[in-house]
Write an enzyme that holds these catalytic residues in place. Structure first.
Site, PDB file in Angstrom:
ATOM      1  N   LEU A  51       0.814  -1.214   0.000  1.00  0.00           N
ATOM      2  CA  LEU A  51       0.000   0.000   0.000  1.00  0.00           C
ATOM      3  C   LEU A  51       0.849   1.265   0.000  1.00  0.00           C
ATOM      4  O   LEU A  51       0.441   2.289  -0.554  1.00  0.00           O
ATOM      5  CB  LEU A  51      -0.929  -0.003   1.216  1.00  0.00           C
ATOM      6  CG  LEU A  51      -2.116  -0.970   1.140  1.00  0.00           C
ATOM      7  CD1 LEU A  51      -2.842  -1.018   2.478  1.00  0.00           C
ATOM      8  CD2 LEU A  51      -3.077  -0.573   0.036  1.00  0.00           C
ATOM      9  N   ASP A  99      14.708   2.498  10.175  1.00  0.00           N
ATOM     10  CA  ASP A  99      14.425   1.224  10.835  1.00  0.00           C
ATOM     11  C   ASP A  99      13.476   1.497  11.990  1.00  0.00           C
ATOM     12  O   ASP A  99      13.862   2.106  12.994  1.00  0.00           O
ATOM     13  CB  ASP A  99      15.726   0.589  11.336  1.00  0.00           C
ATOM     14  CG  ASP A  99      15.508  -0.778  11.973  1.00  0.00           C
ATOM     15  OD1 ASP A  99      14.341  -1.197  12.121  1.00  0.00           O
ATOM     16  OD2 ASP A  99      16.510  -1.430  12.315  1.00  0.00           O
ATOM     17  N   ASN A 126       3.128   4.660   7.169  1.00  0.00           N
ATOM     18  CA  ASN A 126       2.523   3.441   6.655  1.00  0.00           C
ATOM     19  C   ASN A 126       3.183   2.178   7.187  1.00  0.00           C
ATOM     20  O   ASN A 126       2.576   1.104   7.172  1.00  0.00           O
ATOM     21  CB  ASN A 126       2.595   3.474   5.113  1.00  0.00           C
ATOM     22  CG  ASN A 126       2.350   2.128   4.476  1.00  0.00           C
ATOM     23  OD1 ASN A 126       1.213   1.661   4.430  1.00  0.00           O
ATOM     24  ND2 ASN A 126       3.422   1.500   3.989  1.00  0.00           N
ATOM     25  N   TYR A 213      -2.112  -7.258  17.477  1.00  0.00           N
ATOM     26  CA  TYR A 213      -2.183  -6.345  16.328  1.00  0.00           C
ATOM     27  C   TYR A 213      -3.315  -5.331  16.513  1.00  0.00           C
ATOM     28  O   TYR A 213      -3.112  -4.121  16.392  1.00  0.00           O
ATOM     29  CB  TYR A 213      -2.396  -7.129  15.033  1.00  0.00           C
ATOM     30  CG  TYR A 213      -2.597  -6.220  13.838  1.00  0.00           C
ATOM     31  CD1 TYR A 213      -1.505  -5.633  13.204  1.00  0.00           C
ATOM     32  CD2 TYR A 213      -3.875  -5.928  13.357  1.00  0.00           C
ATOM     33  CE1 TYR A 213      -1.676  -4.777  12.117  1.00  0.00           C
ATOM     34  CE2 TYR A 213      -4.063  -5.081  12.275  1.00  0.00           C
ATOM     35  CZ  TYR A 213      -2.955  -4.512  11.661  1.00  0.00           C
ATOM     36  OH  TYR A 213      -3.139  -3.665  10.595  1.00  0.00           O
ATOM     37  N   LYS A 217      -2.882  -1.110  17.283  1.00  0.00           N
ATOM     38  CA  LYS A 217      -3.499  -0.050  16.482  1.00  0.00           C
ATOM     39  C   LYS A 217      -4.463   0.789  17.323  1.00  0.00           C
ATOM     40  O   LYS A 217      -4.581   2.007  17.141  1.00  0.00           O
ATOM     41  CB  LYS A 217      -4.231  -0.656  15.281  1.00  0.00           C
ATOM     42  CG  LYS A 217      -3.313  -1.285  14.243  1.00  0.00           C
ATOM     43  CD  LYS A 217      -2.466  -0.247  13.544  1.00  0.00           C
ATOM     44  CE  LYS A 217      -1.694  -0.815  12.379  1.00  0.00           C
ATOM     45  NZ  LYS A 217      -0.911   0.201  11.644  1.00  0.00           N
TER      46      LYS A 217
END
Length: 342
Positions: A51, A99, A126, A213, A217
């Protein structure tokens, strides 16, 4: 302005209903045909693949003049830059190393941005990952999912804020868009009561790939809730954008075996990368000050996870804010935020 935290929590009773609308019924909001980004500069982290690369392609298609690909592998970054320049030869595409598992690398990158870029208009954070196996970043002692998706991303965002404020155009503030996920709305946040909270993500006994995960977020939403008290939309527009489920990305590159087969089958339902990345372009190009501090899903301003609006959620937001600033204090983040508020 009415932002995500001013909206009522979503009353959709079943997350698959949210997923179905977001995935199949929402209509893309493309930039106007006369959109022209000539003279502007953008940074995309993880822009050499998936993406991020598609977002780079779309920005250059809008005549963006200068693009910086911030990547872990310079070799792969240079290959991506060469491909982009074949179709957009009039643009400048630089490849800088970053990094996201290294605080030193992040600080060095932001110093370079401040020193070498005379103008910066938009940043797309991103870079992110979904780890099937538990892994600790040796230099920080944190779980890699927490490190990359949350701690490093927030550090990078904070360190970029003064430069974005200083080096954007006089016509409009710079945009800082952080890639998020609709799955935050379904995050169970099972360790919400841990004290301290952030170190609880580093315990292998509690590791669950999906929940780590989703929660990593969700922490970004919680941090943004407080961040907008320090950052004015007149200086930098900060928002979160969800691309929905997209086929052909590397987000689950570590998945193996039967789960990988299942994901490939599920990917048949995914958006194309072009449509998924359009969510980022919408956040960076179409949306203005009204999107500051907002979670953008289905190309619209959407409420956060319902938990954040509860008294318990508000207390957790404050804990996340305090613990994050303590974790990142080595980089002077409190002083930076105070300077943005002044």
């Amino acid at each position: 302005m009415v932002g995500s935290k001013d909206l009522k929590p979503s009353n959709t009773p079943f997350f698959p209903n949210v997923f179905f609308y977001n995935q199949f019924r929402a209509k893309p909001q493309w930039p106007a045909s006369n959109t022209n980004l000539s003279g502007k500069t953008a940074i995309i982290t993880g822009g050499n693949t998936g993406l991020g690369y598609e977002a780079a392609t779309q920005l250059l298609g809008l005549k963006l003049s200068h693009l910086v690909l911030a990547v872990r592998s310079l070799e792969r970054g240079k290959t991506a830059a060469e491909q982009l320049l074949r179709t957009h030869p009039n643009a400048t595409v630089d490849v800088w190393q970053l990094d996201m598992c290294s605080y030193d690398s992040i600080q060095g990158f932001t110093r370079r941005v401040d020193a070498e870029l005379s103008r910066i208009d938009m940043v797309l954070l991103n870079a992110g990952l979904f780890k099937l196996d538990f892994a600790i970043v040796s230099s920080t002692g944190h779980n890699e999912t927490l490190q990359v998706n949350y701690l490093s991303t927030m550090l990078l965002a904070i360190l970029l804020l003064p430069t974005l404020k200083k080096k954007s155009s006089q016509e409009e503030p710079a945009h800082l868009t952080i890639v998020s996920a609709a799955l935050t709305l379904n995050a169970k946040f099972p360790n919400r009561d841990a004290n301290p909270l952030l170190p609880s993500f580093d315990d292998p006994k509690t590791f669950d790939p999906s929940e780590h995960y989703n929660s990593s977020k969700l922490l970004g939403h919680m941090f943004l809730w407080s961040l907008v008290d320090y950052v004015s939309a007149d200086d930098v527009i900060v928002n979160l954008a969800d691309p929905a489920w997209v086929k052909g990305t590397d987000i689950a590159r570590d998945v193996k075996g039967g789960m990988k087969v299942g994901l490939k089958l599920f990917s048949l339902l995914g958006r194309t990368k072009q449509v998924g990345a359009s969510c980022f372009i919408d956040a960076l190009v179409n949306k203005g000050k009204e999107s500051h501090g907002c979670f953008l899903m289905s190309w619209k301003i959407h409420p956060f996870n319902a938990y954040l609006y509860t008294p318990e959620g508000q207390a957790a937001i404050q804990r996340v804010w305090d613990e994050t600033l303590t974790e990142l204090e080595f980089a002077g983040v409190r002083a930076i935020l105070d300077s943005m508020k002044a």
